[in-house]
Design a protein around this motif. Structure first.
Motif, PDB file in Angstrom:
ATOM      1  N   GLY A  47       0.912  -1.104   0.091  1.00 13.03           N
ATOM      2  CA  GLY A  47      -0.108   0.092  -0.012  1.00 13.03           C
ATOM      3  C   GLY A  47       0.842   1.322  -0.112  1.00 13.03           C
ATOM      4  N   THR A  48       0.238   2.368   0.155  1.00 11.79           N
ATOM      5  CA  THR A  48       1.056   3.756   0.070  1.00 11.79           C
ATOM      6  C   THR A  48       2.300   3.584   0.850  1.00 11.79           C
ATOM      7  OG1 THR A  48      -0.959   4.712  -0.442  1.00 11.79           O
ATOM      8  CG2 THR A  48       0.904   6.302   0.625  1.00 11.79           C
ATOM      9  N   SER A  49       2.066   3.188   2.395  1.00 14.72           N
ATOM     10  CA  SER A  49       3.202   3.185   3.114  1.00 14.72           C
ATOM     11  C   SER A  49       4.472   2.307   2.734  1.00 14.72           C
ATOM     12  CB  SER A  49       2.822   2.898   4.476  1.00 14.72           C
ATOM     13  OG  SER A  49       1.766   2.192   4.728  1.00 14.72           O
ATOM     14  N   GLU A  50       4.092   1.427   1.884  1.00  8.90           N
ATOM     15  CA  GLU A  50       5.352   0.527   1.120  1.00  8.90           C
ATOM     16  C   GLU A  50       5.916   1.127   0.038  1.00  8.90           C
ATOM     17  OE1 GLU A  50       3.265  -0.429   4.221  1.00  8.90           O
ATOM     18  OE2 GLU A  50       1.952  -1.134   2.391  1.00  8.90           O
ATOM     19  N   MET A  51       5.606   2.261  -0.457  1.00  9.98           N
ATOM     20  CA  MET A  51       5.906   2.462  -1.873  1.00  9.98           C
ATOM     21  C   MET A  51       7.247   2.649  -2.201  1.00  9.98           C
ATOM     22  SD  MET A  51       3.270   2.445  -4.214  1.00  9.98           S
ATOM     23  CE  MET A  51       3.043   1.084  -3.272  1.00  9.98           C
ATOM     24  N   HIS A  52       8.270   3.028  -1.028  1.00 12.40           N
ATOM     25  CA  HIS A  52       9.484   3.148  -1.255  1.00 12.40           C
ATOM     26  C   HIS A  52      10.232   1.699  -1.242  1.00 12.40           C
ATOM     27  CE1 HIS A  52       8.772   7.216  -0.194  1.00 12.40           C
ATOM     28  NE2 HIS A  52       9.835   7.486  -0.758  1.00 12.40           N
ATOM     29  N   PHE A  53       9.666   0.600  -0.595  1.00 10.35           N
ATOM     30  CA  PHE A  53      10.053  -0.638  -0.948  1.00 10.35           C
ATOM     31  C   PHE A  53       9.861  -1.216  -2.190  1.00 10.35           C
ATOM     32  CE2 PHE A  53      10.500  -4.889   1.468  1.00 10.35           C
ATOM     33  CZ  PHE A  53      10.345  -5.730   0.521  1.00 10.35           C
ATOM     34  N   VAL A  54       8.481  -0.923  -2.675  1.00 10.80           N
ATOM     35  CA  VAL A  54       8.256  -1.316  -3.988  1.00 10.80           C
ATOM     36  C   VAL A  54       9.068  -0.652  -5.203  1.00 10.80           C
ATOM     37  CG1 VAL A  54       6.577  -1.101  -6.105  1.00 10.80           C
ATOM     38  CG2 VAL A  54       5.771  -1.872  -3.555  1.00 10.80           C
TER      39      VAL A  54
END
Lengths: 529, 529
Positions: B24-31
Motif C-alpha cells: 500500500g502507500t506506506s510501502e511505496m519506497h520498498f516497491v
C-alpha cells in the motif's frame, strides 16, 4: 437449554436477529440452535471478512448491531480488516468468537492462539464467558456496549456452548440487562458551553469552516448544518469518509473533505475557526515527505462542538441558537445526460447518475475509478452512501450484503474497484445465496491506480522513474481479471460493458430485476503504468 | 540509499530473495526499490493471506525464509490465518509490515491500529525499526530468528523507509550479523539422557510407539525411525499434520496419526511408552463432550526424545545406539489401477495415485474429500506433502505458489476442498501471473462436509436432527460454485471432471503442460445434508 441456545435467545431478546456466520467445529452448537430460535436469521458467508463487512453494512442501515459468528483466532484474524473499518466508524456489532472448550486450551491444540489479544485491538468491549449461566448477562452487556458505538467481542468456549444452563432466574439475576428491544441511543446531551463557543466563532466575522461527521451526515444533521451556513455564511464540509451520508435531490448538498491532503488543504485554506461536529480534526490519510500531517491551517482555532454520536443534536441546538430561516436550500433533481461511446471513469459516473433508482443505497469502494461519481449523482434521487471509513479495502461487496438485508425494499448499488474487489470476492456467493437486490459495478482499470498515484506522491519515484519491477507490483492487467466469469462462477448473473450504451443497458436491466447482478466496466487506467 | 533499499539489500545479503507482497502507500519506497535490488524477486499477491501462505509454502520447500510485505494493521490481519499455520509448524518467515511515519501515528489517521499487539500473537520475534541506520542490524536479527523456526515481524514506519541511511559502517556496527548466506541450521545438540531414556523404553519389551514430527518427516528422519522400528518392533507414527512429509516409492512408509480422536486412540491403544521425536504429545484437535482431550493412553509413559528442530539428529543417534541393520524397508512403486466411471472421493484419489508425476510436491488441503489420497499415493513416485499444520483453512492454494517458486523443477499438485478454496481464491491469479507449474484439483462436494460430520460428533444433533437452518449453514451447493469459471476469470485454464476418464485426461494434460491448471472434480457429499 444449552449455552448456545441461551446465547441465541438472549441476542434475539436484545434485538440482534441477524447473524453473519462462518462457523467451525467449536460453533456447531450455535449452528444447531438456529432451528430452535427461528427469530435469528443465519446468513452463511464463505470467508470471515465477508461476515464482518456484512455486519458493518447492516448496522449502518439498520441502526442496530448484527451478530457475527467466527471460528477461533484465525477466524477472527480473517475478519479483522472489516472490524477495523467498523471500529473507526463507531459501527456497533456483536462478534461471537467460538473457542476451544475451557479445559482443552491447556493442551495447545493446533488452532490454539491468543484470541483475546487480537480482539482487543478492534473491540471496545471484550469478554470471555466461562459459565453458561452468565451468557444472558454477557449478551446484554455486549449489546449495550455495541449500541454505544463499538465492536463488542464475546469469546465463547465450546463447552460453555454445549453445557446446559442453570434455570432462567440466574440468567436474569443482574440488573445490567437493558431494555429487551433496541431503541435509538438516548438523546445526546448537548454541551451548552461548546454551543456558546461555536456561536462566538460564527459571530466573529472570521472565516469559519464547520466540519461534520458521525451521526450528522443524515437528513437532520445536514439540515441543521445548512441552517447554520445560511445564518452565518460558514462553509460546511463533511468528513472524507462518512459512515452513512444522505445526499441527492431534496437533501442539503454537502462537500466532502478531499482524500488527497493537498486538495483538503485548499478546501480549508483561510479558515480562522474550524468547528468539529462529529468529525475528527482533519489529518492527512498518510504521511508524505515534507508535507504536514495536520491539515488545520496555521493559526486556525479548532472548536469541538460534539463527537460522533451527539453531532446532530449539537448542530440543531447551534442552529436554533443562531436563529434564522428553517428552510434550507436542497439539491435539485438534476441527472446528467446519458453519455455515449467508450467508457471512462467520468462517463461511467454519468451513466450511474442518469440511472440511479429512487432511494438507493450506494456502497462506495470505487476508489480512484469512482472519481466522477459524487458529482454525477449529486442531483440523482436521494440516496445513502456508505464509505470505506477505516481504509481497509475489501469492504464494499460484504457491506452490500448487510445493507441489502437491513433495507430490503431498497436497491443497493455496490461500486467496486478491481483491486479491492479481489479481497472478499466470495461476498458475491452470499449475495446469490440470499438473492439480495445488489447491483455490483466493478470498475476494472487493470491496476492499483491509487498506488500508481501514491508512488509519485510519496516521492518514491523522485530519483528515477519506477522501473518494471515496481510497476509490476501495481499492475492487475497481466493476466486480465474477468469479473464476469468470476461472478457467474459464484451464481451472480453478470455482463461486461465497454461502451456507455452497454453500461446503460446493463444498469437498466439490473435495476429492473430483483436479485444480484454484476456489471464489469472496462476502464483505462488514470495513470500510465 | 534510503531505508527501503537498505532493507532490500540486507534481506538479499542474508539469503532472503523472494518477497510475496501486497503493498500500500506506506510501502511505496520498498516497491520502488525493487529495481535497484534485482536479486530480490517481488511476487504480487492480491490478498495478504495469499502472501503469507505463499511464504509458508516457500520456506517449507526452500528451507529458508521468504519475505512478506504487508500494509499496516489490516494487511497484517488479512495475513494472520496463514501466519498462524506457519507459527504452529515452526516455519521461518520474515514479515515486513509497513506503518505510518513515526511522527504521523499520533494523529490517529484512519488506518492507525495496534500492529504490534496483533503481530505478537503469531510472531516469535517482533521489532519496530525507528531509525534507518538500524535496518541492517534489525534485518539480520529478523532472519536469524526466522531461521530458528519462527515468524519474524519487522514493523517499518514509512519515514524510516524513505529516509536516507547513515554510511554503511553504521549498518555493520553490530556483531549480531549472521553469515551472509544461509546455511542449514546448526546441527542440533542431541540430548544423550533422552536417548538413553528412549533406549530403556524400547528395550523394556513393553509396547512402544514412536511419534515423529518436525524435521524428522524427511528421508533421514524417516530412515532413522524405520531402523528403530526394525531393531525393536516399536510402532512408528507421524504427527497428524506434518510440515513436509516425504513419502512414496523408495521411502520408508509411515502412518500418520489420525485426525479424528477416536481413530487416533485406536492407533495408540495399548502403548506403554510413547516416544516423541519432533512431535507434540497427541491431543484431540477439538474437544468433544465426554471424550478426553489428551490422547495418551492411561498409564502410558511419555518420553520426549527431541523437539521439532532436533528430531532427525536424535533419531539417528537413537538408531545408532540400538544398532541393527541400516537397510530399512521402503514403499514399493505400486500405483492404483485407473478407475472408471463416476467419481467418488476414492476413485479421484486412485486417479491421482495412478498419474502423480515424479518428484511432485502435494499441497494438501483436501480435508474430508481427500480421504483416499494417502492410501492411493503410498506407492506413487516419491513426493513431498505439505499439510495444514495450524488448522486455519485457506492455506493450500497460496502455499502452492510458494512451493512452486521454491522448487521450480518440480510439479506441484494442489489438492483443495471447495470450502477452504473460497478463502484465498486470488492465489490462482498469482499462479497465472507467475506461470507456476501448479495443478489445482478442486474437490467440490458442495458442502462443508467436515462440519456435517462434526455436527454429529460434538453431539449438537443429539436432541434432534439438525434442522434446515443449521443445514443451510453447512451447504455450499446453493448456488453451485463453478470453479472452472472462477479459475478462468483469474487466468488459469480450467476444466471439469465428472468421470474418472475425464479426470485422467485432465490430469494428464495438466501435468504435461507447464504453467497453472485447475481441474474441478464434482463429488457427492460424504454425509447427507
Amino acid at each position: 437449554m444449552n449455552g448456545a441456545r441461551s446465547l441465541l435467545s438472549a441476542l434475539v431478546a436484545h434485538g440482534v436477529d441477524v447473524c453473519f456466520a462462518n462457523p467451525g467445529t467449536s460453533e456447531m452448537h450455535f449452528v444447531a440452535g438456529l432451528d430452535a430460535v427461528p427469530q435469528m436469521r443465519g446468513v452463511l458467508t464463505l470467508f470471515e471478512g465477508v461476515a464482518t463487512g456484512a455486519a458493518d453494512g447492516y448496522a449502518r442501515m439498520a441502526d442496530r448491531p448484527a451478530c457475527v459468528l467466527l471460528h477461533l483466532g484465525p477466524g477472527l484474524g480473517n475478519g479483522l480488516a472489516n472490524l477495523h473499518n467498523a471500529r473507526r466508524a463507531h459501527v456497533p456489532m456483536v462478534v461471537v468468537v467460538g473457542d476451544h472448550a475451557t479445559y482443552h486450551k491447556k493442551y495447545d491444540a493446533p488452532l490454539e492462539s491468543d484470541i483475546d489479544a487480537v480482539a482487543r485491538t478492534v473491540s471496545g468491549w471484550v469478554r470471555r464467558t466461562l459459565d453458561t449461566g452468565d451468557i444472558a448477562v454477557d449478551v446484554a452487556a455486549a449489546v449495550a456496549a455495541g449500541r454505544a458505538g463499538v465492536v463488542s467481542t464475546l469469546i465463547l468456549p465450546a463447552d460453555v456452548s454445549w453445557t446446559d444452563s442453570e434455570p432462567a432466574e440466574r440468567s436474569l439475576r443482574s440488573d445490567h440487562v437493558p431494555d429487551p428491544f433496541p431503541t435509538p441511543a438516548a438523546a445526546a446531551v448537548v454541551d451548552d458551553d461548546a454551543v456558546r463557543d461555536a456561536v462566538a466563532a460564527l459571530d466573529s466575522g472570521a472565516a469559519t469552516v464547520l466540519l461534520i461527521g458521525g451521526d450528522a451526515t443524515r437528513d437532520a444533521g445536514l439540515s441543521a448544518a445548512a441552517r447554520i451556513a445560511e445564518a452565518t455564511g460558514a462553509r460546511v464540509l463533511c468528513e472524507t469518509f462518512p459512515t452513512r451520508l444522505r445526499r441527492g435531490a431534496g437533501v442539503p448538498a454537502i462537500e466532502r473533505l478531499a482524500y488527497f491532503a493537498e486538495a483538503a488543504e485548499e478546501q480549508l485554506a483561510g479558515a480562522e475557526h474550524l468547528i468539529l461536529a462529529g468529525a475528527a480534526s482533519p489529518v492527512s490519510f498518510f504521511a508524505y515527505p515534507g508535507r504536514p500531517s495536520d491539515l488545520v491551517p496555521a493559526g486556525c482555532e479548532v472548536h469541538t462542538l460534539a463527537t460522533h454520536s451527539g453531532a446532530t443534536a449539537a448542530l440543531e441546538a447551534l442552529a436554533d441558537e443562531l436563529g434564522g430561516d428553517t428552510v434550507v436550500p436542497v439539491a435539485p433533481l438534476r441527472r446528467p445526460e446519458m453519455p455515449t461511446g467508450a467508457l471512462t471513469a467520468f462517463s461511467t459516473a454519468a451513466a450511474i447518475g442518469a440511472l440511479l433508482p429512487e432511494d438507493a443505497v450506494i456502497v462506495d469502494e470505487s476508489n480512484t475509478a469512482g472519481i466522477g461519481v459524487a458529482a454525477a449523482t449529486a442531483g440523482a434521487p436521494a440516496h445513502d452512501v456508505l464509505t470505506l471509513t477505516g481504509g481497509a479495502i475489501g469492504y464494499g461487496m460484504p457491506a452490500a450484503i448487510g445493507a441489502a438485508i437491513a433495507a430490503p425494499g431498497r436497491p443497493v448499488l455496490s461500486l467496486q474497484a478491481d483491486g479491492s474487489a479481489m479481497y472478499t470476492l466470495s461476498a458475491l456467493w452470499t449475495q446469490a445465496r440470499e438473492q439480495l437486490d445488489v447491483t455490483t459495478v466493478i470498475l476494472n482499470n487493470g491496476a492499483y491506480d491509487i498506488l500508481r498515484i501514491e508512488l509519485q506522491r510519496v516521492g518514491a519515484a523522485d530519483d528515477a522513474p519506477a522501473g518494471p519491477q515496481a510497476q509490476r507490483l501495481l499492475d492487475l492487467g497481466s493476466p486480465t481479471i474477468d469479473f464476469v466469469k468470476i461472478a457467474e462462477g459464484m451464481g451472480v448473473p453478470a455482463r461486461r460493458a465497454t461502451t456507455a450504451e452497454e453500461l446503460a443497458a446493463a444498469l437498466t436491466a439490473a435495476f429492473a430485476e430483483p436479485g444480484p447482478h454484476l456489471i464489469e466496466v472496462v476502464l483505462p487506467s488514470l495513470v500510465s503504468g
